[in-house]
Write a protein that holds these residues in place. Structure first.
Motif, PDB file in Angstrom:
ATOM      1  N   THR A   1      88.251  31.022   4.269  1.00 38.50           N
ATOM      2  CA  THR A   1      87.214  31.062   5.308  1.00 38.50           C
ATOM      3  C   THR A   1      87.287  29.789   6.158  1.00 38.50           C
ATOM      4  OG1 THR A   1      85.787  32.329   3.813  1.00 38.50           O
ATOM      5  CG2 THR A   1      84.727  31.301   5.719  1.00 38.50           C
ATOM      6  N   LEU A   2      87.465  28.658   5.519  1.00 36.46           N
ATOM      7  CA  LEU A   2      87.517  27.396   6.268  1.00 36.46           C
ATOM      8  C   LEU A   2      88.724  27.357   7.205  1.00 36.46           C
ATOM      9  CD1 LEU A   2      86.526  24.586   6.986  1.00 36.46           C
ATOM     10  CD2 LEU A   2      87.619  23.703   4.911  1.00 36.46           C
ATOM     11  N   ILE A   3      89.894  27.719   6.696  1.00 33.18           N
ATOM     12  CA  ILE A   3      91.023  27.630   7.626  1.00 33.18           C
ATOM     13  C   ILE A   3      90.955  28.719   8.690  1.00 33.18           C
ATOM     14  CG2 ILE A   3      92.518  26.266   6.097  1.00 33.18           C
ATOM     15  CD1 ILE A   3      94.203  28.573   5.661  1.00 33.18           C
ATOM     16  N   SER A   4      90.392  29.867   8.355  1.00 28.92           N
ATOM     17  CA  SER A   4      90.229  30.909   9.384  1.00 28.92           C
ATOM     18  C   SER A   4      89.285  30.426  10.479  1.00 28.92           C
ATOM     19  CB  SER A   4      89.658  32.192   8.782  1.00 28.92           C
ATOM     20  OG  SER A   4      90.476  32.638   7.735  1.00 28.92           O
ATOM     21  N   ALA A   5      88.241  29.721  10.076  1.00 30.63           N
ATOM     22  CA  ALA A   5      87.280  29.219  11.073  1.00 30.63           C
ATOM     23  C   ALA A   5      87.913  28.105  11.916  1.00 30.63           C
ATOM     24  CB  ALA A   5      86.014  28.727  10.388  1.00 30.63           C
ATOM     25  N   ILE A   6      88.742  27.276  11.295  1.00 27.00           N
ATOM     26  CA  ILE A   6      89.410  26.216  12.071  1.00 27.00           C
ATOM     27  C   ILE A   6      90.393  26.840  13.064  1.00 27.00           C
ATOM     28  CG2 ILE A   6      90.991  24.242  11.974  1.00 27.00           C
ATOM     29  CD1 ILE A   6      89.815  23.548   9.215  1.00 27.00           C
ATOM     30  N   CYS A   7      91.113  27.850  12.604  1.00 27.09           N
ATOM     31  CA  CYS A   7      92.115  28.486  13.466  1.00 27.09           C
ATOM     32  C   CYS A   7      91.492  29.436  14.481  1.00 27.09           C
ATOM     33  CB  CYS A   7      93.141  29.237  12.620  1.00 27.09           C
ATOM     34  SG  CYS A   7      94.070  28.162  11.518  1.00 27.09           S
ATOM     35  N   GLY A   8      90.187  29.654  14.371  1.00 28.04           N
ATOM     36  CA  GLY A   8      89.511  30.508  15.355  1.00 28.04           C
ATOM     37  C   GLY A   8      89.663  31.992  15.073  1.00 28.04           C
ATOM     38  N   ILE A   9      90.051  32.335  13.842  1.00 23.11           N
ATOM     39  CA  ILE A   9      90.196  33.743  13.468  1.00 23.11           C
ATOM     40  C   ILE A   9      88.850  34.294  13.004  1.00 23.11           C
ATOM     41  CG2 ILE A   9      91.242  35.267  11.732  1.00 23.11           C
ATOM     42  CD1 ILE A   9      93.653  33.313  11.882  1.00 23.11           C
TER      43      ILE A   9
ATOM     44  N   SER B   1      77.787  28.086  12.700  1.00 26.07           N
ATOM     45  CA  SER B   1      77.410  26.880  13.431  1.00 26.07           C
ATOM     46  C   SER B   1      78.433  25.789  13.174  1.00 26.07           C
ATOM     47  CB  SER B   1      76.011  26.407  13.013  1.00 26.07           C
ATOM     48  OG  SER B   1      75.996  26.188  11.622  1.00 26.07           O
ATOM     49  N   GLY B   2      78.377  24.749  14.000  1.00 29.04           N
ATOM     50  CA  GLY B   2      79.316  23.647  13.853  1.00 29.04           C
ATOM     51  C   GLY B   2      80.416  23.708  14.894  1.00 29.04           C
ATOM     52  N   THR B   3      81.219  22.635  14.927  1.00 24.48           N
ATOM     53  CA  THR B   3      82.299  22.591  15.905  1.00 24.48           C
ATOM     54  C   THR B   3      83.621  22.193  15.252  1.00 24.48           C
ATOM     55  OG1 THR B   3      81.818  20.278  16.401  1.00 24.48           O
ATOM     56  CG2 THR B   3      80.819  21.918  17.860  1.00 24.48           C
ATOM     57  N   VAL B   4      84.692  22.636  15.905  1.00 25.50           N
ATOM     58  CA  VAL B   4      86.046  22.299  15.463  1.00 25.50           C
ATOM     59  C   VAL B   4      86.839  21.903  16.696  1.00 25.50           C
ATOM     60  CG1 VAL B   4      88.191  23.189  14.483  1.00 25.50           C
ATOM     61  CG2 VAL B   4      85.997  23.991  13.575  1.00 25.50           C
ATOM     62  N   THR B   5      87.541  20.778  16.608  1.00 26.64           N
ATOM     63  CA  THR B   5      88.516  20.487  17.665  1.00 26.64           C
ATOM     64  C   THR B   5      89.885  20.321  17.019  1.00 26.64           C
ATOM     65  OG1 THR B   5      88.189  18.094  17.581  1.00 26.64           O
ATOM     66  CG2 THR B   5      86.835  19.299  19.163  1.00 26.64           C
ATOM     67  N   VAL B   6      90.888  20.779  17.758  1.00 31.64           N
ATOM     68  CA  VAL B   6      92.272  20.634  17.304  1.00 31.64           C
ATOM     69  C   VAL B   6      93.024  19.957  18.437  1.00 31.64           C
ATOM     70  CG1 VAL B   6      94.318  21.810  16.434  1.00 31.64           C
ATOM     71  CG2 VAL B   6      92.048  22.778  15.991  1.00 31.64           C
ATOM     72  N   GLY B   7      93.576  18.792  18.143  1.00 33.22           N
ATOM     73  CA  GLY B   7      94.240  18.003  19.184  1.00 33.22           C
ATOM     74  C   GLY B   7      93.285  17.717  20.346  1.00 33.22           C
ATOM     75  N   GLY B   8      92.001  17.610  20.023  1.00 32.49           N
ATOM     76  CA  GLY B   8      91.006  17.298  21.050  1.00 32.49           C
ATOM     77  C   GLY B   8      90.445  18.525  21.761  1.00 32.49           C
ATOM     78  N   HIS B   9      90.998  19.711  21.489  1.00 30.39           N
ATOM     79  CA  HIS B   9      90.513  20.923  22.161  1.00 30.39           C
ATOM     80  C   HIS B   9      89.500  21.658  21.287  1.00 30.39           C
ATOM     81  CE1 HIS B   9      93.839  20.374  24.937  1.00 30.39           C
ATOM     82  NE2 HIS B   9      94.675  20.342  23.906  1.00 30.39           N
ATOM     83  N   ASP B  10      88.356  21.965  21.857  1.00 32.35           N
ATOM     84  CA  ASP B  10      87.341  22.741  21.136  1.00 32.35           C
ATOM     85  C   ASP B  10      87.899  24.141  20.871  1.00 32.35           C
ATOM     86  OD1 ASP B  10      84.028  22.802  20.815  1.00 32.35           O
ATOM     87  OD2 ASP B  10      84.970  24.757  21.130  1.00 32.35           O
ATOM     88  N   ASN B  11      87.781  24.583  19.622  1.00 28.94           N
ATOM     89  CA  ASN B  11      88.454  25.852  19.279  1.00 28.94           C
ATOM     90  C   ASN B  11      87.705  27.100  19.740  1.00 28.94           C
ATOM     91  OD1 ASN B  11      86.490  26.220  17.319  1.00 28.94           O
ATOM     92  ND2 ASN B  11      87.945  26.841  15.729  1.00 28.94           N
TER      93      ASN B  11
ATOM     94  N   ASP C   1      87.826  26.171  24.265  1.00 27.59           N
ATOM     95  CA  ASP C   1      89.185  25.924  24.711  1.00 27.59           C
ATOM     96  C   ASP C   1      90.159  26.590  23.736  1.00 27.59           C
ATOM     97  OD1 ASP C   1      90.438  24.641  26.703  1.00 27.59           O
ATOM     98  OD2 ASP C   1      90.055  22.599  25.965  1.00 27.59           O
ATOM     99  N   PHE C   2      89.838  27.842  23.423  1.00 28.27           N
ATOM    100  CA  PHE C   2      90.536  28.517  22.325  1.00 28.27           C
ATOM    101  C   PHE C   2      92.061  28.518  22.463  1.00 28.27           C
ATOM    102  CE2 PHE C   2      92.473  32.437  20.624  1.00 28.27           C
ATOM    103  CZ  PHE C   2      92.307  32.175  19.269  1.00 28.27           C
ATOM    104  N   ARG C   3      92.537  28.886  23.650  1.00 27.85           N
ATOM    105  CA  ARG C   3      93.993  29.011  23.797  1.00 27.85           C
ATOM    106  C   ARG C   3      94.719  27.683  23.591  1.00 27.85           C
ATOM    107  NH1 ARG C   3      96.539  33.470  25.883  1.00 27.85           N
ATOM    108  NH2 ARG C   3      98.112  32.151  26.857  1.00 27.85           N
ATOM    109  N   ALA C   4      94.155  26.636  24.135  1.00 22.04           N
ATOM    110  CA  ALA C   4      94.770  25.313  23.979  1.00 22.04           C
ATOM    111  C   ALA C   4      94.744  24.876  22.516  1.00 22.04           C
ATOM    112  CB  ALA C   4      94.062  24.289  24.856  1.00 22.04           C
ATOM    113  N   ALA C   5      93.603  25.130  21.859  1.00 23.39           N
ATOM    114  CA  ALA C   5      93.495  24.751  20.446  1.00 23.39           C
ATOM    115  C   ALA C   5      94.457  25.587  19.607  1.00 23.39           C
ATOM    116  CB  ALA C   5      92.055  24.936  19.963  1.00 23.39           C
TER     117      ALA C   5
END
Ligand SMILES: Nc1ncnc2c1ncn2[C@@H]1O[C@H](COP(=O)(O)OP(=O)(O)O)[C@@H](O)[C@H]1O
Ligand SMILES: [Mg+2]
Length: 309
Positions: free
Chosen positions: A46-54, A59-69, A72-76
């Motif tokens: 569940t955690l990695i699916s939420a980080i990957c945007g699947i 609630s809460g936020t995730v950024t990957v390389g500075g992009h909000d998932n 800014d889904f595509r960039a993340a």
């Protein structure tokens, strides 16, 4: 150092009302291998699916390389490679075509030189024209990784990369991961195998019931919480433990022929010298001594049981 992945206050409540993630905070640094260790049902997938945007977080936020998932889904997503828990690969395609196709799905321009480098790194180059259905289990897993890396992501998520595989294949996968780390890929792997976290991770995050219980440098973790036991074998059984030894926290072994002393490896004084002197003064004779370093397993079991209590 800036985080490659930043997770803040991430919670996930499934439609049936089950809370699978409870306000998770996690920072993952560029180039590290983080093992997300937890028992089955802990919330790793569940955690990695939420980080990957699947999976959508509640609630809460995730950024990957500075992009909000989310915003800014595509960039993340373009920064992420994901190898899911199950093998999901089409059977009739060749290795090279499969990997090239996946790269295309991410809208990346064709780059056969990159794919050749990748397949060589994963020792799949010999097999590039083979159909997937002819490959061994280990090779199929490598293809899954090649697909996940086809669009040149910076972060690779491996969800239980060695669950249910034999020991030989597990070691092979570890070599693959080490190699990828060497090439600078940030790796997050989930596992319920303690020895896998111990073998692979720079840092270990322990998750249970949707909560992160601890995130720590692996070596630090083992040093800080690691205890060592010293077992002293005696030449003859004793009826009871001499007071001088009991006061030191020594315990008598079940066989009554051994003394067990637990000490902190990080302490300045372990007390072993004094202990040995007291043993002699008590008139006991030792035949052997041995020590055992506690493992991540002891620490993990301690944490998860504490949590259940
Ligand atoms: N779609 C879903 N609906 C409801 N509950 C789910 C769903 N997916 C997973 N869960 C529950 O969430 C918990 C965490 O699951 P998961 O993230 O798959 O754990 P792990 O990967 O650590 O084994 C489990 O109790 C699981 O039953
Ligand atoms: Mg899982």
């Amino acid at each position: 150092m800036a985080s490659m992945v930043s997770v803040q206050g991430l919670s996930k409540i499934y439609d049936d009302g089950f809370k699978a993630l409870d306000s998770v905070d996690l920072e993952i640094e560029e180039g590290e291998v983080l093992a997300l260790l937890g028992p089955n049902g802990a919330g790793k997938t569940t955690l990695i699916s939420a980080i990957c945007g699947i999976a959508t977080a509640t609630s809460g936020t995730v950024t990957v390389g500075g992009h909000d998932n989310v915003r800014d889904f595509r960039a993340a997503r373009s920064m992420i490679g994901l190898v899911p828990q199950e093998l999901t690969i089409e059977n009739f395609e060749t290795v090279f075509n499969t990997v090239r196709f996946t790269r295309g799905l991410f809208g990346k321009p064709r780059d056969d030189a990159y794919l050749e480098k990748l397949l060589r790194q994963l020792t799949l180059w010999d097999k590039k024209d083979n159909r997937l259905l002819t490959l061994s289990g280990g090779m199929k897993r490598r293809v899954m990784i090649a697909k996940a890396l086809s669009h040149e992501p910076r972060v690779l998520f491996l969800d239980e990369p060695t669950a249910g595989v034999d020991v030989e294949l597990r070691k092979e996968m570890w070599d693959v991961m080490r190699d990828l780390k060497g090439s600078g890929v940030t790796i997050i792997l989930t596992t319920h195998y303690i020895e896998e976290a111990e073998a692979m991770a720079d840092r270990v995050a322990v998750i249970n019931k949707g909560e992160i219980l601890l995130v720590q440098d692996k070596a630090e973790l083992m040093k800080q919480m690691g205890k060592k036991t010293l077992t002293v074998d005696l030449d003859a059984p004793v009826d009871s433990l001499p007071d001088s030894l009991a006061q030191r926290g020594v315990e008598l072994g079940a066989d009554r022929k051994s003394l067990i002393y637990t000490y902190d490896t990080a302490a300045r004084k372990t007390g072993i010298t004094d202990l040995l002197a007291d043993i002699r003064k008590a008139g006991l004779h030792l035949t052997d001594v041995h020590t055992k370093q506690s493992s991540l397993e002891d620490i993990f079991v301690g944490l998860v049981t504490e949590d259940a209590a």
